[in-house]
Design an enzyme around this catalytic site. Structure first.
Site, PDB file in Angstrom:
ATOM      1  N   ARG A 139     -11.485 -37.041   5.381  1.00 25.89           N
ATOM      2  CA  ARG A 139     -12.807 -37.022   6.036  1.00 25.89           C
ATOM      3  C   ARG A 139     -12.717 -37.686   7.419  1.00 25.89           C
ATOM      4  O   ARG A 139     -12.345 -38.863   7.527  1.00 25.89           O
ATOM      5  CB  ARG A 139     -13.802 -37.788   5.169  1.00 25.89           C
ATOM      6  CG  ARG A 139     -15.251 -37.697   5.630  1.00 25.89           C
ATOM      7  CD  ARG A 139     -16.129 -38.585   4.747  1.00 25.89           C
ATOM      8  NE  ARG A 139     -17.523 -38.455   5.082  1.00 25.89           N
ATOM      9  CZ  ARG A 139     -18.368 -37.642   4.468  1.00 25.89           C
ATOM     10  NH1 ARG A 139     -17.934 -36.884   3.481  1.00 25.89           N
ATOM     11  NH2 ARG A 139     -19.638 -37.579   4.824  1.00 25.89           N
TER      12      ARG A 139
ATOM     13  N   SER B 227     -46.208  -9.149  13.626  1.00 27.74           N
ATOM     14  CA  SER B 227     -45.455  -8.844  14.848  1.00 27.74           C
ATOM     15  C   SER B 227     -44.408  -9.914  15.106  1.00 27.74           C
ATOM     16  O   SER B 227     -44.616 -11.097  14.838  1.00 27.74           O
ATOM     17  CB  SER B 227     -46.398  -8.752  16.049  1.00 27.74           C
ATOM     18  OG  SER B 227     -47.355  -7.727  15.868  1.00 27.74           O
TER      19      SER B 227
ATOM     20  N   ARG C 250     -50.462  -9.663  25.632  1.00 29.56           N
ATOM     21  CA  ARG C 250     -49.945  -8.842  24.535  1.00 29.56           C
ATOM     22  C   ARG C 250     -50.995  -7.824  24.103  1.00 29.56           C
ATOM     23  O   ARG C 250     -52.171  -8.136  24.001  1.00 29.56           O
ATOM     24  CB  ARG C 250     -49.570  -9.732  23.352  1.00 29.56           C
ATOM     25  CG  ARG C 250     -48.485 -10.726  23.658  1.00 29.56           C
ATOM     26  CD  ARG C 250     -48.286 -11.735  22.547  1.00 29.56           C
ATOM     27  NE  ARG C 250     -47.849 -11.136  21.292  1.00 29.56           N
ATOM     28  CZ  ARG C 250     -47.171 -11.806  20.367  1.00 29.56           C
ATOM     29  NH1 ARG C 250     -46.868 -13.082  20.555  1.00 29.56           N
ATOM     30  NH2 ARG C 250     -46.812 -11.214  19.253  1.00 29.56           N
TER      31      ARG C 250
END
Length: 436
Positions: free
Chosen positions: A100, A19, A10
Site C-alpha cells: 500500500r 430533456s 431553450r
C-alpha cells in the site's frame, strides 16, 4: 448579463423534465451556425475561473483537439462493491494491499469533476453520445456525464486538470457548506479588485431583530436582540468597520433607538421612505462609494441598496424580492444570528481584499506609482533601528566575536527594548519630534 453575456432561450421541446443538456446543446448549435466551439459549463461547479476555460480552449484552438473536459486528481483507494449478506470477498481495484503506497508517493487518479466540457461543432453534429443523470427541472438540474465514447467516431479528446481547491462540485445538500467556504477563498468575483468594507448599514427590524414589537400592558414597546448579533457588530467595529443601524420611526421609537445605540455602540439612524438617498448622503459624508459599503436589508424598500452595495445580505426568512436582490442569503433567520453570520463574511472578504497580491496588481496597473503612507514614529523607529545595529556590532566585538550566553542575553534585551520603544512611538506614548 451584467458582464456582457447573451442568453439562449431553450425551446419548450428541450425544456422538459426528461430533456438532457445534449438536447439543448444540439439545439443551440443548430440555431447558431456561426459558433464553431461550444462549452458546456456546469452551474454546480462554483470555483471555475476564466483562466481555466481559456487554457482548456487553447487545447482545441492551438492543438487541434476536438473535445476537452475537466478533471481533478484524487487519491482514493477503490474496492470492488459486493452485495450485502453475501460471502464474496471484495477485491482492490487500484492498489496492491500488500504494498500500500503512501499518499505522497502515489500520483493518484484523474477523475472527471463535471466542471465543463468543450466540443467543436463537428463533434456535436456527429451525435456526441453522453449519458446523463439529472433531477427534474423544477429542482436544480445536476448533470454528470458518465460515459464518453465519441472516440469510436474519430474524436480527439484531451483532459484539463484543475487543482483540488477549484474542483468543488455540488451534488447533494451536504456539499453546500463546503462549497460556500471554498467559494469565499477560491471563487471568482469578477475583474474588479475586491474592496474592503468600511461601512455596514444594517436594518434593525427584520435583520437585527426578528421584526416583532412586544407591547406591555402599560403600552411600553420592547424588541429582542440576540447577543450573537451584537458580538458580530463588535467584531466589525474591532476591525475598523463602522456599523450604522437604520430603522424607521414606525418600527422603532426614539427611546428604543437610544437604548439600542447604547447597547450596541452603534449610531441608530431613523430614515424616511427614500432609503437609497439617505444612505448615499451618509456615504458622501464619509467619502465612500457603494463598493466600500455592506448593506443588510429584509424587504422591498431595501432592494435598491441591496443591488448597489458592494456586499449585501438578507436573513434566510426574508421575502423573495429581497433575496433576489441580495448578493448573499444567510442561513440564519432574522434576530437569531443573521447579523453575526454576515459580519463574519465581511471580515473574511476584508482579509481577502487586504492580501499583498491585490497591491501587486495595483502597482502593475498604475506603473508602480508611490502610495502615501504615514506612521506616528516611523522616522524615530528607523533611527532607532540603525542605533540597534550599531549596538549589536559593538556587543559582538566586546565578546571577541564569539557566541556566548552573555551575548545571547544582550541581544534579547536589545530586541525587547527596540520592540517596546517602537510600540510606544506608534501609540504616541512617546512623541517623535519628526513626523513623516
Amino acid at each position: 448579463m451584467a458582464w456582457g453575456a447573451q442568453v439562449h432561450r431553450r425551446s419548450p421541446e428541450v425544456s422538459k423534465d426528461s430533456s438532457s443538456s445534449l438536447d439543448t446543446i444540439q439545439e443551440f448549435a443548430r440555431l447558431n451556425p456561426e459558433v464553431n466551439v461550444i462549452c458546456h459549463i456546469q452551474a454546480t461547479s462554483p470555483c471555475l475561473h476564466p483562466f481555466h476555460l481559456k487554457e482548456a480552449l487553447e487545447l482545441i484552438t492551438n492543438q487541434d483537439f476536438t473535445s476537452v473536459f475537466a478533471v481533478a486528481r484524487q487519491h482514493h483507494f477503490r474496492w470492488q462493491e459486493v452485495k450485502k449478506g453475501g460471502s464474496v470477498a471484495t477485491k482492490p481495484l487500484n492498489l496492491d494491499p500488500s504494498n500500500r503506497p503512501r499518499r505522497q508517493d502515489w500520483d493518484g487518479e484523474l477523475c472527471e469533476n463535471g466542471s465543463f466540457y468543450i466540443h467543436t461543432r463537428a463533434t456535436i453534429e456527429k451525435g456526441l453520445q453522453i449519458f446523463y443523470c439529472q433531477l427534474p427541472l423544477f429542482q436544480m438540474i445536476i448533470e454528470i456525464p458518465f460515459l464518453l465514447h465519441c472516440l469510436s467516431q474519430g474524436g480527439k479528446w484531451a483532459y484539463y486538470e484543475m487543482l483540488p481547491e477549484y474542483s468543488v462540485d455540488i451534488d447533494v445538500d451536504i456539499d453546500w457548506p463546503v462549497a460556500e467556504q471554498r467559494v469565499l477563498r477560491f471563487g471568482y468575483f469578477g475583474l474588479d479588485k475586491p474592496e474592503a468594507v468600511r461601512l455596514l448599514l444594517c436594518n434593525v427590524s427584520g435583520c437585527l431583530t426578528d421584526g416583532r414589537v412586544l407591547i406591555s400592558v402599560s403600552g411600553e414597546e420592547m424588541v429582542s436582540v440576540n447577543t450573537r448579533d451584537t458580538t458580530g457588530i463588535r467584531m466589525l467595529q474591532g476591525e475598523g468597520v463602522e456599523v450604522i443601524l437604520i430603522s424607521s420611526s414606525e418600527d422603532l421609537t426614539k427611546a428604543l433607538a437610544d437604548k439600542l445605540s447604547q447597547r450596541t455602540g452603534c449610531e441608530v439612524r431613523q430614515l424616511g421612505k427614500d432609503i437609497k438617498s439617505e444612505a448615499k448622503a451618509m456615504m458622501d459624508d464619509r467619502d465612500l462609494g457603494w463598493k466600500e459599503v455592506a448593506y443588510m436589508g429584509n424587504d422591498a424598500p431595501d432592494v435598491d441598496c441591496l443591488n448597489l452595495a458592494g456586499l449585501s445580505a438578507v436573513p434566510r426568512d426574508a421575502p423573495v424580492v429581497a433575496i433576489n436582490a441580495a448578493k448573499y442569503s444567510c442561513h440564519n433567520v432574522a434576530g437569531l444570528g443573521a447579523v453575526r453570520e454576515f459580519s463574519e463574511l465581511i471580515l473574511l472578504l476584508k482579509k481577502k481584499a487586504n492580501l499583498p497580491f491585490p497591491w501587486l496588481i495595483y502597482g502593475l496597473v498604475n506603473d508602480f506609482k508611490a502610495v502615501q503612507v504615514s506612521s506616528n514614529g516611523l522616522f524615530c523607529a528607523i533611527v532607532l533601528l540603525f542605533l540597534m545595529l550599531l549596538f549589536v556590532i559593538i556587543s559582538i566585538a566586546s565578546c571577541k566575536w564569539k557566541m556566548s550566553k552573555v551575548l545571547g542575553g544582550l541581544m534579547f534585551l536589545l530586541y525587547i527594548f527596540f520592540l517596546v520603544t517602537s510600540v510606544m512611538l506608534e501609540d504616541k506614548i512617546i512623541m517623535c519630534p519628526i513626523s513623516i
